[in-house]
Design a protein around this motif. Structure first.
Motif, PDB file in Angstrom:
ATOM      1  N   ARG A  18       0.840  -1.202   0.000  1.00  0.00           N
ATOM      2  CA  ARG A  18       0.000   0.000   0.000  1.00  0.00           C
ATOM      3  C   ARG A  18       0.875   1.253   0.000  1.00  0.00           C
ATOM      4  O   ARG A  18       1.815   1.373   0.791  1.00  0.00           O
ATOM      5  N   TRP A  19       0.535   2.173  -0.880  1.00  0.00           N
ATOM      6  CA  TRP A  19       1.234   3.443  -1.010  1.00  0.00           C
ATOM      7  C   TRP A  19       0.325   4.595  -0.605  1.00  0.00           C
ATOM      8  O   TRP A  19      -0.874   4.560  -0.853  1.00  0.00           O
ATOM      9  N   ILE A  20       0.897   5.597   0.010  1.00  0.00           N
ATOM     10  CA  ILE A  20       0.215   6.883   0.166  1.00  0.00           C
ATOM     11  C   ILE A  20       0.744   7.789  -0.931  1.00  0.00           C
ATOM     12  O   ILE A  20       1.943   8.101  -0.969  1.00  0.00           O
ATOM     13  N   GLU A  65      -1.154  -0.724  10.398  1.00  0.00           N
ATOM     14  CA  GLU A  65      -1.100  -0.416   8.964  1.00  0.00           C
ATOM     15  C   GLU A  65       0.326  -0.037   8.568  1.00  0.00           C
ATOM     16  O   GLU A  65       1.066   0.551   9.365  1.00  0.00           O
ATOM     17  N   PHE A  66       0.681  -0.363   7.324  1.00  0.00           N
ATOM     18  CA  PHE A  66       2.017  -0.075   6.812  1.00  0.00           C
ATOM     19  C   PHE A  66       1.901   0.582   5.452  1.00  0.00           C
ATOM     20  O   PHE A  66       1.138   0.122   4.595  1.00  0.00           O
ATOM     21  N   TRP A  67       2.721   1.630   5.256  1.00  0.00           N
ATOM     22  CA  TRP A  67       2.638   2.402   4.028  1.00  0.00           C
ATOM     23  C   TRP A  67       4.028   2.676   3.464  1.00  0.00           C
ATOM     24  O   TRP A  67       4.984   2.841   4.203  1.00  0.00           O
ATOM     25  N   PRO A 157       9.789   2.655 -11.488  1.00  0.00           N
ATOM     26  CA  PRO A 157       9.113   2.098 -10.309  1.00  0.00           C
ATOM     27  C   PRO A 157      10.040   1.197  -9.509  1.00  0.00           C
ATOM     28  O   PRO A 157      11.026   0.672 -10.046  1.00  0.00           O
ATOM     29  N   LEU A 158       9.720   1.027  -8.223  1.00  0.00           N
ATOM     30  CA  LEU A 158      10.428   0.040  -7.417  1.00  0.00           C
ATOM     31  C   LEU A 158       9.983  -1.350  -7.831  1.00  0.00           C
ATOM     32  O   LEU A 158       8.838  -1.565  -8.241  1.00  0.00           O
ATOM     33  N   GLN A 162      11.883  -4.922  -3.919  1.00  0.00           N
ATOM     34  CA  GLN A 162      12.185  -3.728  -3.145  1.00  0.00           C
ATOM     35  C   GLN A 162      11.025  -3.348  -2.233  1.00  0.00           C
ATOM     36  O   GLN A 162      11.219  -2.974  -1.072  1.00  0.00           O
ATOM     37  N   GLU A 163       9.821  -3.412  -2.752  1.00  0.00           N
ATOM     38  CA  GLU A 163       8.645  -3.049  -1.955  1.00  0.00           C
ATOM     39  C   GLU A 163       8.500  -3.969  -0.748  1.00  0.00           C
ATOM     40  O   GLU A 163       8.231  -3.509   0.371  1.00  0.00           O
ATOM     41  N   ARG A 164       8.681  -5.269  -0.958  1.00  0.00           N
ATOM     42  CA  ARG A 164       8.556  -6.214   0.157  1.00  0.00           C
ATOM     43  C   ARG A 164       9.667  -6.005   1.184  1.00  0.00           C
ATOM     44  O   ARG A 164       9.436  -6.079   2.395  1.00  0.00           O
ATOM     45  N   TYR A 165      10.858  -5.776   0.689  1.00  0.00           N
ATOM     46  CA  TYR A 165      11.975  -5.496   1.594  1.00  0.00           C
ATOM     47  C   TYR A 165      11.669  -4.261   2.439  1.00  0.00           C
ATOM     48  O   TYR A 165      11.893  -4.244   3.660  1.00  0.00           O
ATOM     49  N   ALA A 166      11.170  -3.208   1.787  1.00  0.00           N
ATOM     50  CA  ALA A 166      10.882  -1.962   2.489  1.00  0.00           C
ATOM     51  C   ALA A 166       9.817  -2.162   3.562  1.00  0.00           C
ATOM     52  O   ALA A 166       9.920  -1.608   4.663  1.00  0.00           O
TER      53      ALA A 166
END
Length: 383
Positions: A18-20, A65-67, A157-158, A162-166
């Motif tokens: 999920r992105w803000i 929640e995680f963003w 884009p990532l 990368q997104e999962r790592y972050a």
């Protein structure tokens, strides 16, 4: 390392990332958080050929929640800045020094209410400077994928990796916090993590004073007072130039060359060019200005200049070993790493001052823990 973990809830990996994407959305999410609820926080950045870190990503969570947040969204959010500076909103980070530096330079914010869980883990018995991935695996049996740690976080884009790592970099911070708090309660050190984290943050910010950077060049202790004044002026100039150009310090002039110039105190371009190792391009570009700095520093009043600390003498080294044994005993008895309880530089300061009295570093939780050996330490120092 064997550690037992109390019953804590490990948030599952989110099904979707999920992105803000908008500053207003970030503001609204922060406004909706209950007062006092901790937020988990991390950043990714690039810093290869620049003086300042380049923000690549902000990871933020709270209330389960995680963003992921792009830098341009975070920088446009006034509530995000306010949250960082809010001492009443706990912010959970791990090994936070570079994150705090990024916030200071990128957002011009001095974060408050920060809790460095690496410091907390050390106080709770996990050992000194334990890596996040290792602690997560030890406590919760989860293995984190670190394959994209050094990847490009500025490009978009990532990748999914990368997104999962972050997200994993913040997903376990709340469980780690709960484990740390449990350990600190058992040791009577509930306030120690907060105090130590804020002290660390405040000291890191104060060390950015360019006028004090010359004190880090420990090899300059052999210079006389006038030469050290020259070194201070050269270091301030380099700091300003590196910030102006946004280049790493060693890409302009390294510490050794600054010390060599200060030692020679050249009075002409030819003398400056004769300082071994100084590139001709530096002489051509900056030579006249450097000579002006040397002249000005030599002519200035050096009375109040703080000297660069010199190494301990042989007698002081012998005393250092005796005093350190007292600290080591307390560190072993309390299972707190001596590197955290009494770092070498702090111990050397005690030897040089000849007392612990009035030393703010050894107040608070440290003084409470060291109370049994303080009389012995003071006795050694006055012998």
């Amino acid at each position: 390392m064997t550690l037992s973990a109390p019953a804590v809830t490990i948030p599952p990996a989110p099904d979707t990332v999920r992105w803000i994407r908008e500053p207003d959305t970030l503001d609204n999410w922060l406004d909706a958080l209950e007062p006092g609820v901790p937020v988990v926080l991390d950043t990714e950045f690039e810093r290869v050929s620049t003086f300042y870190p380049i923000p690549g990503l902000v990871q933020l969570g709270g209330g389960g929640e995680f963003w992921l947040i792009d830098p341009d969204v975070a920088v446009a959010s006034e509530r995000f800045r306010e949250m960082l500076a809010d001492s009443q909103r706990p912010k959970l980070l791990y090994a936070m020094s570079e994150d705090l530096e990024l916030f200071r330079h990128w957002l011009d914010v001095m974060p408050k209410g920060v809790l460095d869980l690496q410091i907390g883990a050390a106080l709770a018995g996990a050992g000194f400077s334990v890596g996040y991935a290792r602690l997560v695996e030890t406590l919760f049996g989860e293995t984190l994928d670190k394959s994209v740690t050094r990847s490009d976080w500025v490009a978009r884009p990532l990748s999914p990796e990368q997104e999962r790592y972050a997200l994993d970099d913040i997903r376990f911070l709340q469980p780690v916090y709960e484990w740390v708090c449990h350990g600190l309660r058992e040791r009577g050190l509930e306030q120690a993590m907060a105090d130590e984290s804020q002290r660390f943050a405040d000291e890191a910010a104060s060390l950015e004073d360019a006028g004090q950077h010359y004190l880090k060049l420990r090899g300059g202790w052999t210079l006389n007072r006038e030469q050290q004044a020259v070194l201070q002026a050269l270091v301030v100039w380099r700091e300003q130039e590196c910030r102006r150009l946004d280049r790493p310090r060693n890409r302009v002039l390294n510490d050794g060359l600054l010390t060599a110039i200060a030692e020679r105190c050249p009075g002409s371009l030819r003398a400056l060019n004769d300082v071994q190792g100084v590139p001709g391009g530096i002489v051509k570009r900056y030579g006249e200005h450097l000579l002006e700095l040397v002249r000005g520093a030599r002519e200035a009043d050096h009375t109040d200049l703080k000297p660069i600390p010199r190494p301990l003498t042989r007698d002081q080294q012998a005393l250092f070993k005796k005093v350190k044994r007292c600290f080591r005993k307390v560190a072993d008895d309390t299972d707190i790493p001596i590197e955290l309880l009494a770092p070498r530089k702090r111990l050397e300061g005690v030897i040089e001052e000849g007392t612990m009295a009035g030393n703010p570093f050894f107040e608070g939780w440290r003084r409470d823990i060291l109370a049994p050996v303080i009389p012995e330490i003071e006795e050694l120092l006055v012998q």
